[in-house]
Scaffold this active site. Structure first.
Site, PDB file in Angstrom:
ATOM      1  N   ILE A  34       0.827  -1.213   0.000  1.00  0.00           N
ATOM      2  CA  ILE A  34       0.000   0.000   0.000  1.00  0.00           C
ATOM      3  C   ILE A  34       0.866   1.270   0.000  1.00  0.00           C
ATOM      4  O   ILE A  34       0.388   2.340  -0.378  1.00  0.00           O
ATOM      5  CB  ILE A  34      -0.960  -0.033   1.217  1.00  0.00           C
ATOM      6  CG1 ILE A  34      -2.208   0.792   0.969  1.00  0.00           C
ATOM      7  CG2 ILE A  34      -0.246   0.376   2.485  1.00  0.00           C
ATOM      8  CD1 ILE A  34      -3.295   0.566   2.016  1.00  0.00           C
ATOM      9  N   ASN A  88      11.923  -8.637   6.583  1.00  0.00           N
ATOM     10  CA  ASN A  88      12.267  -7.993   7.842  1.00  0.00           C
ATOM     11  C   ASN A  88      11.748  -8.881   8.961  1.00  0.00           C
ATOM     12  O   ASN A  88      10.549  -9.151   9.036  1.00  0.00           O
ATOM     13  CB  ASN A  88      11.620  -6.606   7.921  1.00  0.00           C
ATOM     14  CG  ASN A  88      12.163  -5.663   6.855  1.00  0.00           C
ATOM     15  OD1 ASN A  88      13.354  -5.697   6.538  1.00  0.00           O
ATOM     16  ND2 ASN A  88      11.301  -4.836   6.279  1.00  0.00           N
ATOM     17  N   HIS A 101       6.116 -11.898   5.665  1.00  0.00           N
ATOM     18  CA  HIS A 101       5.949 -11.416   4.295  1.00  0.00           C
ATOM     19  C   HIS A 101       7.303 -11.206   3.645  1.00  0.00           C
ATOM     20  O   HIS A 101       8.263 -10.798   4.307  1.00  0.00           O
ATOM     21  CB  HIS A 101       5.114 -10.134   4.229  1.00  0.00           C
ATOM     22  CG  HIS A 101       5.551  -9.070   5.186  1.00  0.00           C
ATOM     23  ND1 HIS A 101       5.248  -9.103   6.537  1.00  0.00           N
ATOM     24  CD2 HIS A 101       6.276  -7.942   4.992  1.00  0.00           C
ATOM     25  CE1 HIS A 101       5.764  -8.045   7.123  1.00  0.00           C
ATOM     26  NE2 HIS A 101       6.407  -7.318   6.211  1.00  0.00           N
ATOM     27  N   HIS A 103       9.061  -8.962   0.794  1.00  0.00           N
ATOM     28  CA  HIS A 103       8.934  -7.804  -0.099  1.00  0.00           C
ATOM     29  C   HIS A 103       9.618  -8.153  -1.424  1.00  0.00           C
ATOM     30  O   HIS A 103      10.761  -8.629  -1.420  1.00  0.00           O
ATOM     31  CB  HIS A 103       9.673  -6.589   0.483  1.00  0.00           C
ATOM     32  CG  HIS A 103       9.132  -6.078   1.785  1.00  0.00           C
ATOM     33  ND1 HIS A 103       8.294  -4.976   1.875  1.00  0.00           N
ATOM     34  CD2 HIS A 103       9.320  -6.487   3.069  1.00  0.00           C
ATOM     35  CE1 HIS A 103       8.001  -4.736   3.140  1.00  0.00           C
ATOM     36  NE2 HIS A 103       8.614  -5.635   3.893  1.00  0.00           N
TER      37      HIS A 103
HETATM   38  P1  AMP Z   1       7.394  -4.591   7.235  1.00  0.00           P
HETATM   39  O1  AMP Z   1       7.751  -3.208   7.690  1.00  0.00           O
HETATM   40  O2  AMP Z   1       8.518  -5.394   6.661  1.00  0.00           O
HETATM   41  O3  AMP Z   1       6.619  -5.330   8.312  1.00  0.00           O
HETATM   42  O4  AMP Z   1       6.406  -4.389   6.002  1.00  0.00           O
HETATM   43  C1  AMP Z   1       5.026  -4.203   6.153  1.00  0.00           C
HETATM   44  C2  AMP Z   1       4.543  -3.652   4.848  1.00  0.00           C
HETATM   45  O5  AMP Z   1       3.131  -3.793   4.801  1.00  0.00           O
HETATM   46  C3  AMP Z   1       4.852  -2.174   4.630  1.00  0.00           C
HETATM   47  O6  AMP Z   1       5.666  -2.009   3.475  1.00  0.00           O
HETATM   48  C4  AMP Z   1       3.473  -1.537   4.483  1.00  0.00           C
HETATM   49  O7  AMP Z   1       3.456  -0.503   3.535  1.00  0.00           O
HETATM   50  C5  AMP Z   1       2.632  -2.723   4.060  1.00  0.00           C
HETATM   51  N1  AMP Z   1       1.210  -2.623   4.347  1.00  0.00           N
HETATM   52  C6  AMP Z   1       0.639  -2.230   5.508  1.00  0.00           C
HETATM   53  N2  AMP Z   1      -0.704  -2.285   5.410  1.00  0.00           N
HETATM   54  C7  AMP Z   1      -0.981  -2.732   4.152  1.00  0.00           C
HETATM   55  C8  AMP Z   1      -2.193  -2.995   3.442  1.00  0.00           C
HETATM   56  N3  AMP Z   1      -3.401  -2.815   3.998  1.00  0.00           N
HETATM   57  N4  AMP Z   1      -2.103  -3.411   2.159  1.00  0.00           N
HETATM   58  C9  AMP Z   1      -0.886  -3.596   1.583  1.00  0.00           C
HETATM   59  N5  AMP Z   1       0.290  -3.369   2.214  1.00  0.00           N
HETATM   60  C10 AMP Z   1       0.235  -2.936   3.478  1.00  0.00           C
END
Ligand code: AMP
Length: 115
Positions: A34, A88, A101, A103
């Site tokens: 997002i 991460n 997740h 990236h």
């Molecule tokens: P991390 O900081 O590695 O935990 O990455 C979490 C990621 O989730 C970040 O890059 C956010 O931008 C992404 N994120 C958070 N909420 C959403 C959402 N509703 N849809 C898609 N991505 C999201």
């Protein structure tokens, strides 16, 4: 039940909150981040709730393999010039959503080492 109550990414898997889903297989889902930090920024997650990579067990190996193969499929479609996968693990590493997740980042030159 695979989902974890209150987990944002489990809600995305269940289609309870909207996201731009790009691909899925039996054990993994790919959707656009997002808040993209690169022209292509996709998240690939296991459908089973694991808070982070450190919570994965040997029996999760198949699902983790499917996560990587789905990341590869997304990258093959969108990124011809190379790409980077990032996990991460833990708050100190920058993890903010506690559902494992990967990236998938690309579409611009990526510096090394990461911050
Ligand atoms: P991390 O900081 O590695 O935990 O990455 C979490 C990621 O989730 C970040 O890059 C956010 O931008 C992404 N994120 C958070 N909420 C959403 C959402 N509703 N849809 C898609 N991505 C999201």
């Amino acid at each position: 039940m695979i989902g974890r109550m209150g987990c944002l990414f489990c809600k995305i898997i269940a289609r309870e909150i909207p996201s731009e889903i790009l691909a899925e297989n039996e054990h993994a889902l790919a959707f656009r981040d997002i808040n993209p930090v690169a022209p292509t920024h996709v998240l690939v997650i296991p459908k089973k709730h694991l808070a982070g990579l450190s919570d994965a067990a040997p029996e999760d190996g198949g699902a983790l393999g499917e996560v990587l193969l789905l990341a590869r499929a997304v990258a093959a479609k969108e990124l011809s010039q190379g790409y980077r996968l990032v996990i991460n693990n833990g708050a100190d590493a920058g993890q903010s959503v506690f559902h494992l997740h990967v990236h998938v980042l690309g579409g611009r030159p990526l510096a090394w080492p990461p911050g």
